[in-house]
Motif scaffolding. Structure first.
Motif, PDB file in Angstrom:
ATOM      1  N   VAL A 174      46.641  41.488  41.195  1.00 54.89           N
ATOM      2  CA  VAL A 174      45.948  42.002  42.383  1.00 54.89           C
ATOM      3  C   VAL A 174      46.911  42.643  43.372  1.00 54.89           C
ATOM      4  CG1 VAL A 174      44.117  40.264  42.224  1.00 54.89           C
ATOM      5  CG2 VAL A 174      45.989  39.908  43.798  1.00 54.89           C
ATOM      6  N   THR A 175      48.196  42.394  43.241  1.00 52.16           N
ATOM      7  CA  THR A 175      49.184  42.835  44.231  1.00 52.16           C
ATOM      8  C   THR A 175      49.127  44.327  44.545  1.00 52.16           C
ATOM      9  OG1 THR A 175      50.612  40.990  43.640  1.00 52.16           O
ATOM     10  CG2 THR A 175      51.633  42.814  44.833  1.00 52.16           C
ATOM     11  N   SER A 187      44.215  38.783  56.996  1.00 52.93           N
ATOM     12  CA  SER A 187      44.249  37.490  56.313  1.00 52.93           C
ATOM     13  C   SER A 187      43.350  37.603  55.086  1.00 52.93           C
ATOM     14  CB  SER A 187      43.788  36.360  57.243  1.00 52.93           C
ATOM     15  OG  SER A 187      42.459  36.559  57.648  1.00 52.93           O
ATOM     16  N   TRP A 188      43.635  36.804  54.087  1.00 54.87           N
ATOM     17  CA  TRP A 188      42.959  36.902  52.796  1.00 54.87           C
ATOM     18  C   TRP A 188      42.394  35.555  52.382  1.00 54.87           C
ATOM     19  CZ3 TRP A 188      42.655  41.717  50.639  1.00 54.87           C
ATOM     20  CH2 TRP A 188      43.505  42.691  51.173  1.00 54.87           C
ATOM     21  N   THR A 189      41.259  35.582  51.695  1.00 57.59           N
ATOM     22  CA  THR A 189      40.632  34.372  51.172  1.00 57.59           C
ATOM     23  C   THR A 189      40.563  34.472  49.663  1.00 57.59           C
ATOM     24  OG1 THR A 189      39.291  34.121  53.164  1.00 57.59           O
ATOM     25  CG2 THR A 189      38.564  32.926  51.204  1.00 57.59           C
ATOM     26  N   THR A 229      39.307  36.283  42.866  1.00 60.48           N
ATOM     27  CA  THR A 229      38.993  37.245  43.915  1.00 60.48           C
ATOM     28  C   THR A 229      39.893  37.037  45.116  1.00 60.48           C
ATOM     29  OG1 THR A 229      37.303  35.835  44.925  1.00 60.48           O
ATOM     30  CG2 THR A 229      36.559  37.401  43.241  1.00 60.48           C
ATOM     31  N   LEU A 230      40.148  38.137  45.800  1.00 58.33           N
ATOM     32  CA  LEU A 230      40.920  38.123  47.027  1.00 58.33           C
ATOM     33  C   LEU A 230      40.131  38.965  48.023  1.00 58.33           C
ATOM     34  CD1 LEU A 230      43.620  36.922  47.947  1.00 58.33           C
ATOM     35  CD2 LEU A 230      44.689  39.097  47.380  1.00 58.33           C
ATOM     36  N   THR A 266      38.659  41.970  42.715  1.00 56.49           N
ATOM     37  CA  THR A 266      38.224  41.039  41.683  1.00 56.49           C
ATOM     38  C   THR A 266      38.968  41.334  40.394  1.00 56.49           C
ATOM     39  OG1 THR A 266      36.006  40.918  42.639  1.00 56.49           O
ATOM     40  CG2 THR A 266      36.253  40.147  40.364  1.00 56.49           C
ATOM     41  N   VAL A 267      39.581  40.292  39.833  1.00 54.55           N
ATOM     42  CA  VAL A 267      40.249  40.398  38.538  1.00 54.55           C
ATOM     43  C   VAL A 267      39.493  39.500  37.569  1.00 54.55           C
ATOM     44  CG1 VAL A 267      42.370  39.970  37.247  1.00 54.55           C
ATOM     45  CG2 VAL A 267      42.500  40.771  39.594  1.00 54.55           C
ATOM     46  N   THR A 268      39.168  40.049  36.413  1.00 53.75           N
ATOM     47  CA  THR A 268      38.502  39.282  35.363  1.00 53.75           C
ATOM     48  C   THR A 268      39.416  39.266  34.147  1.00 53.75           C
ATOM     49  OG1 THR A 268      36.365  40.040  36.183  1.00 53.75           O
ATOM     50  CG2 THR A 268      36.399  39.034  33.996  1.00 53.75           C
ATOM     51  N   TRP A 269      39.714  38.055  33.661  1.00 56.54           N
ATOM     52  CA  TRP A 269      40.622  37.908  32.519  1.00 56.54           C
ATOM     53  C   TRP A 269      40.127  38.752  31.351  1.00 56.54           C
ATOM     54  CZ3 TRP A 269      45.346  35.787  32.301  1.00 56.54           C
ATOM     55  CH2 TRP A 269      45.939  35.650  31.038  1.00 56.54           C
TER      56      TRP A 269
END
Length: 110
Positions: free
Chosen positions: A20-21, A97-99, A86-87, A70-73
């Motif tokens: 996600v970076t 800020s991130w959750t 998810t971020l 959103t990242v899905t394997w």
């Protein structure tokens, strides 16, 4: 042995978390330089945010919609297949800020 398998899966899933970076960085740059009016303006393919990446057997699916990455394997049939991370950006005022969220939390992989 189950504890080792869980540890191994957590270590492997860190690959998805790190993926996600680039999108997180692009979103932060968009917030600082393009001045969106709302988090919902932060979508893939806009404001310098990379386009979505389709999920395949060798690639994780990665997308950005309304300020949520959103990242899905990858679709590899393994234990992590389909697990998400998810971020979510909590606003458009720097510093952002991130959750964290996703099914990886309930499965203990992130």
């Amino acid at each position: 042995l189950p504890a080792y398998q869980n540890y191994s899966n957590r270590a492997r899933f860190s690959e998805a978390v790190l993926s996600v970076t680039p999108r997180k960085t692009a979103m932060e740059l968009a917030i600082q330089t393009r001045q969106p009016t709302a988090v919902t303006d932060l979508d893939a393919g806009t404001m310098g945010i990379p386009a979505d990446q389709a999920r395949t057997a060798t690639l994780h699916g990665i997308g950005v919609a309304d300020g949520v990455v959103t990242v899905t394997w990858r679709n590899d049939g393994g234990d992590l297949d389909g697990i998400t991370y998810t971020l979510t950006a909590n606003g458009i005022t720097p510093p952002v800020s991130w959750t964290e969220g996703g099914s990886c939390l309930t499965n203990g992989f992130c």
